[in-house]
Design an enzyme around this catalytic site. Structure first.
Site, mmCIF file in Angstrom:
data_model
loop_
_atom_site.group_PDB
_atom_site.id
_atom_site.type_symbol
_atom_site.label_atom_id
_atom_site.label_comp_id
_atom_site.label_asym_id
_atom_site.label_seq_id
_atom_site.Cartn_x
_atom_site.Cartn_y
_atom_site.Cartn_z
ATOM 1 N N LYS A 60 0.655 -1.419 -0.202
ATOM 2 C CA LYS A 60 -0.053 -0.038 0.040
ATOM 3 C C LYS A 60 0.949 1.373 0.074
ATOM 4 C CE LYS A 60 -3.649 -2.817 2.364
ATOM 5 N NZ LYS A 60 -2.494 -3.864 2.701
ATOM 6 N N ARG A 93 10.670 -7.233 8.714
ATOM 7 C CA ARG A 93 9.704 -6.652 7.944
ATOM 8 C C ARG A 93 9.857 -5.301 7.610
ATOM 9 N NH1 ARG A 93 4.586 -8.656 7.488
ATOM 10 N NH2 ARG A 93 3.588 -6.849 7.661
ATOM 11 N N CYS A 116 -7.918 -7.028 7.218
ATOM 12 C CA CYS A 116 -8.281 -8.535 6.488
ATOM 13 C C CYS A 116 -8.919 -9.372 7.348
ATOM 14 C CB CYS A 116 -7.124 -9.011 5.682
ATOM 15 S SG CYS A 116 -5.582 -9.411 6.656
#
Length: 298
Positions: free
Chosen positions: A123, A146, A237
């Site tokens: 995103k 990450r 999600c």
């Protein structure tokens, strides 16, 4: 286990959606999703990517609501990842659901934008593309591994103007102030489950409880950093209301923000929501299950 999903989750879905919709959701859990890609318009054009797919005998389907997205139905993922256009960062593997929050955020050039939980960068880099690489983005990621992956993807896609912070977004200093904020919050992932993946066995109620706690903290922090009169997007999600409508309702009661209506031009398979103006996508062969709310600070 009921229908190959944990019994507590089955009961939650039944209580929230009823038998008919629960069956459809479980069918979504059984379905293998199509490969979807986003064209990196910082490096290339959609017409060039289409031509490359045609040269390599890769059939594609266009997406009505986003010209930069393409659906690949009949080619294995290895055929895509072996292409130069993938290795050069000209295309990016990204689910259709994941493309929705940046579009709904509607970023503009020269805005100061915060992506609160940014890795792996899907995103973040999409926001950069939508603004022609002309906006200042602060991308925050708590996990070091990450965060490194986020930096790698930013570099691979040729994105500029991104300040990556390897830290807990709830600890951001109050001197920060943003025109727009994207909070794609950590969640239980109940919209992305696959019955044939063994990881579904680890899905439990504790995961939902942990998610609810961090979601509320992050959303509260986001509102404190958002400029008055400006907008943010909250997404997960997950399709469980405890992580979605319940969190939004809790925040709305505090009176600092109001809902902005999301026009649904994205999917004709949406789940019912208990808060009007929000959007919840049903998992199927095209989409992961996904919840999105847009908020404006008073």
């Amino acid at each position: 286990m009921i229908n190959n999903i944990p019994e507590f989750l089955y009961q939650k879905l039944m209580n929230q959606y009823g038998e008919k919709l629960t069956k459809e959701i479980i069918n979504g859990y059984k379905t293998k999703r199509y490969i979807t890609i986003r064209v990196n318009t910082i490096k290339t054009e959609v017409s060039y990517i289409k031509k490359q797919f045609e040269i390599n005998n890769i059939s594609y389907e266009e997406v009505s609501w986003f010209k930069d997205a393409l659906v690949i139905k009949d080619s294995p993922i290895e055929k895509i990842t072996n292409l130069d256009i993938y290795n050069n960062g000209e295309i990016y593997l990204q689910s259709l659901s994941s493309m929705l929050p940046p579009l709904i955020l509607d970023p503009k050039s020269s805005e100061n934008i915060l992506d609160m939980t940014a890795a792996p960068g899907s995103k973040t880099t999409q926001i950069a593309c939508l603004t022609n690489n002309k906006t200042l983005i602060t991308a925050v990621e708590k996990n070091k591994i990450r965060s490194d992956r986020l930096k790698y993807n930013i570099k691979k896609q040729g994105v500029k103007g991104i300040n990556v912070l390897n830290m807990d977004a709830t600890k951001l200093d109050e001197f920060y102030s943003f025109d727009k904020i994207l909070l794609d919050a950590p969640c239980s992932g109940s919209g992305t489950l696959n019955i044939y993946d063994k990881s579904i066995l680890a899905y439990d109620e504790k995961l939902i409880e942990r998610s609810k706690t961090i979601q509320y903290k992050l959303l509260n922090k986001a509102i404190s950093l958002l400029k008055s009169g400006h907008e943010m997007v909250y997404s997960t999600c997950s399709i469980i209301k405890e992580e979605n409508e319940d969190i939004i309702n809790k925040i709305l009661k505090e009176g600092k923000v109001e809902l902005v209506e999301i026009e649904n031009k994205y999917s004709n398979k949406c789940l019912p929501v208990s808060i009007k103006k929000t959007l919840c996508i049903m998992p199927d062969e095209y989409y992961e299950g996904f919840f999105i709310a847009k908020l404006r600070k008073k």
